[in-house]
Design an enzyme around this catalytic site. Sequence first.
Site, PDB file in Angstrom:
ATOM      1  N   ARG A 172       0.681  -1.176  -0.474  1.00 12.59           N
ATOM      2  CA  ARG A 172       0.192  -0.031   0.047  1.00 12.59           C
ATOM      3  C   ARG A 172       0.773   1.244   0.015  1.00 12.59           C
ATOM      4  O   ARG A 172       2.131   1.525   0.396  1.00 12.59           O
ATOM      5  CB  ARG A 172      -1.104  -0.063   1.815  1.00 12.59           C
ATOM      6  N   GLN A 189      10.134  -8.554   3.126  1.00 11.23           N
ATOM      7  CA  GLN A 189       9.731  -8.283   1.340  1.00 11.23           C
ATOM      8  C   GLN A 189      11.211  -7.478   0.523  1.00 11.23           C
ATOM      9  O   GLN A 189      11.221  -7.522   1.145  1.00 11.23           O
ATOM     10  CB  GLN A 189       8.177  -7.222   1.832  1.00 11.23           C
ATOM     11  N   MET A 223       2.267 -12.545  -4.522  1.00 16.57           N
ATOM     12  CA  MET A 223       2.618 -14.263  -4.651  1.00 16.57           C
ATOM     13  C   MET A 223       4.021 -13.570  -3.895  1.00 16.57           C
ATOM     14  O   MET A 223       5.272 -13.426  -4.556  1.00 16.57           O
ATOM     15  CB  MET A 223       2.270 -14.677  -5.820  1.00 16.57           C
ATOM     16  N   GLU A 280      -7.253  -2.255   7.765  1.00 11.84           N
ATOM     17  CA  GLU A 280      -6.173  -3.622   7.275  1.00 11.84           C
ATOM     18  C   GLU A 280      -7.388  -4.746   6.358  1.00 11.84           C
ATOM     19  O   GLU A 280      -8.309  -5.325   7.374  1.00 11.84           O
ATOM     20  CB  GLU A 280      -5.124  -3.799   7.434  1.00 11.84           C
TER      21      GLU A 280
HETATM   22  C1  LIG Z   1      -4.276  -6.483  -2.690  1.00  8.57           C
HETATM   23  C2  LIG Z   1      -2.837  -6.520  -1.577  1.00  8.57           C
HETATM   24  C3  LIG Z   1      -2.239  -5.230  -1.312  1.00  8.57           C
HETATM   25  C4  LIG Z   1      -1.495  -5.650  -0.140  1.00  8.57           C
HETATM   26  N1  LIG Z   1      -0.361  -4.802   0.716  1.00  8.57           N
HETATM   27  C5  LIG Z   1       0.167  -4.951   1.460  1.00  8.57           C
HETATM   28  C6  LIG Z   1       1.047  -4.294   1.786  1.00  8.57           C
HETATM   29  O1  LIG Z   1       0.777  -3.014   2.248  1.00  8.57           O
HETATM   30  N2  LIG Z   1       2.486  -4.664   2.672  1.00  8.57           N
HETATM   31  C7  LIG Z   1       3.204  -5.598   2.491  1.00  8.57           C
HETATM   32  O2  LIG Z   1       4.453  -6.146   2.612  1.00  8.57           O
HETATM   33  N3  LIG Z   1       2.428  -6.313   1.666  1.00  8.57           N
HETATM   34  C8  LIG Z   1       1.235  -6.744   1.153  1.00  8.57           C
HETATM   35  N4  LIG Z   1       0.848  -6.835   0.624  1.00  8.57           N
HETATM   36  C9  LIG Z   1       1.115  -8.514  -0.221  1.00  8.57           C
HETATM   37  C10 LIG Z   1       2.502  -8.477  -0.878  1.00  8.57           C
HETATM   38  O3  LIG Z   1       2.389  -7.931  -1.757  1.00  8.57           O
HETATM   39  C11 LIG Z   1       3.341  -9.889  -1.115  1.00  8.57           C
HETATM   40  O4  LIG Z   1       3.090 -10.961   0.418  1.00  8.57           O
HETATM   41  C12 LIG Z   1       4.321 -10.124  -1.980  1.00  8.57           C
HETATM   42  O5  LIG Z   1       4.523 -11.573  -1.677  1.00  8.57           O
HETATM   43  C13 LIG Z   1       5.502  -9.119  -1.719  1.00  8.57           C
HETATM   44  O6  LIG Z   1       5.995  -9.011  -3.002  1.00  8.57           O
HETATM   45  P1  LIG Z   1       7.118  -9.746  -2.315  1.00  8.57           P
HETATM   46  O7  LIG Z   1       7.409 -11.669  -1.918  1.00  8.57           O
HETATM   47  O8  LIG Z   1       8.369  -9.676  -3.534  1.00  8.57           O
HETATM   48  O9  LIG Z   1       8.435  -9.384  -1.285  1.00  8.57           O
HETATM   49  C14 LIG Z   1      -0.505  -6.957  -0.926  1.00  8.57           C
HETATM   50  C15 LIG Z   1      -0.945  -7.975  -1.236  1.00  8.57           C
HETATM   51  C16 LIG Z   1      -2.622  -7.635  -1.746  1.00  8.57           C
HETATM   52  C17 LIG Z   1      -2.677  -8.317  -2.312  1.00  8.57           C
HETATM   53 MN   LIG Z   2       9.259 -11.403  -4.951  1.00 10.04          MN
END
Ligand SMILES: Cc1cc2nc3c(=O)[nH]c(=O)nc-3n(C[C@H](O)[C@H](O)[C@H](O)COP(=O)(O)O)c2cc1C
Ligand SMILES: [Mn+2]
Length: 497
Positions: A172, A189, A223, A280
């Site tokens: 976000r 992340q 993902m 959230e």
């Molecule tokens: C609608 C939506 C909102 C999300 N918001 C957040 C967020 O604010 N912070 C966060 O760390 N992950 C958030 N996520 C989850 C991450 O996108 C997810 O954990 C993803 O694996 C992160 O990418 P990475 O694995 O490349 O780090 C959200 C996912 C979705 C679908």
């Molecule tokens: Mn990734």
Amino acid sequence: MSNVSPCMNFRSFVDELRQRHDLVDIRQTVDANLEIGAITRKVYEDRAPAPLFASIRDAQPGFRVLGAPAGLNRQPGEEFGRLALHFGLPKSATPRDIVERIIAASHASPVTPRIVDTGPCKENIWRGSQVDLTRFPVPLLHAADGGKYFGTYGFHIVQSPDRTWDSWSVARSMLHDRNTLVGPAMPQQHLGMIREMWKQRGEPTPWAMALGAPPAALAVAGMPLPEHVSESGYVGAMVGDPVEVVKAETNDLLVPANAEIILEGTISLSEKAMEGPMGEYHGYSFPVGREQPLFHVEAVTFRNEPILPICAAGLPPEENHTIWGTMISAQALDLLRRANMPVDMAWCSYEAATCWIVLSIDTARLQTMQTDASHFVHLIADILFSSHAGWLVPKVILVSNDIDITDIDQVVWALATRHHPARDHFAFPEATGIPLVPYLSPEEKAAGSGGKAIINCLFPEQFRGDMRATVASFDTSFPEELKRSVLAHWTAYGFPA
Ligand SMILES: Cc1cc2nc3c(=O)[nH]c(=O)nc-3n(C[C@H](O)[C@H](O)[C@H](O)COP(=O)(O)O)c2cc1C
Ligand SMILES: [Mn+2]
């Protein structure tokens, strides 16, 4: 242009939803200050068609918003239609179909994006002092939110300094001022990891954000793929078509060419500001915000009459459940299968707000392992709790595969009747996990651990291939011939068809 299908082109996605009557064109003028959020919230909760807001007070004329892009549908047999469309699957697709489709890409070679010279995202370009994010209809989504959220259904685009890892990830971001956003980049992340690499060099992180990008790309950006795996190649493998990308205006990042809106700039090395609170994914809004890094926007490029997609987070089902939960399910299932565990399905029940994942255990294979609950639980914990996917979900529920784990009624029944509260609850206080989980204490949040558990719902006999009792139901308690006869006479008895 070859990215034309609904899963690879957000405009086609919107058109397809409209054709399916799974979208409502809202022409009445609405307010981005809470009204859009309230309508979108009610849409999720009623499982109504996605709202496309075409007239928004005080926004640049023509600028639009799509709410609930992956909300559920009330129509029996089409509940997952909007989600399925993100993957190019028919509207009748089941959770199992969707999860298997996602996993199939992990066994295919990555299909790297195709670089094109230009694309629809360049139809309009604002640079430098022209950048004014407040001209977009940036919504205040809930009354208690600490600000308006620009990025709730977009993904960050960053690259490691050595250029070997392109990362797309959903997180976000809140409007800070006309050319700055503020939002989390957690160190666990990939956005936070790559930012840390740039910090080590003393440089701000070159950054972009894509909104209204190919729906398949948004899903994969949500993902938990392993480190150093580029989401863009995974998307190409999943849909069998490379994502078309174009160079950003102000840095070397490659961005989806047909996205509705692209923001470009840098993540600040050190500047921070207050972000949140926000309603959230777990269904709560905590009273105070937190300091988070600033994202400086140096250019904005966008399609004509751009559509900003939004997620109004909160009680399920919204996209933190339907997209994030589904992508975690797929990644966890793939990990467990690769480790040869007898798991035939994994599902983050949407009702549990991505705070638990249920694993369906193949009892025929389980029995060949000659194991028991404690040993088996620890095997699962070793695999899941050390993984990027397993970090995200605190509770793991094990259920035998006579239960359809995508049916919450069956999961609740198994939990109530098969789980022994003293013998089958395994706590893992040392395991690390996402600190956003509502029931964690301030100390646990600070430590980044505590609150993880595996909840076993397999009877001891099931580890030996036996079952303690048969099920009493229409399906299991009567001879086939009698059931057929009852069904054949159903309306004759006087019941509606
Ligand atoms: C609608 C939506 C909102 C999300 N918001 C957040 C967020 O604010 N912070 C966060 O760390 N992950 C958030 N996520 C989850 C991450 O996108 C997810 O954990 C993803 O694996 C992160 O990418 P990475 O694995 O490349 O780090 C959200 C996912 C979705 C679908
Ligand atoms: Mn990734």
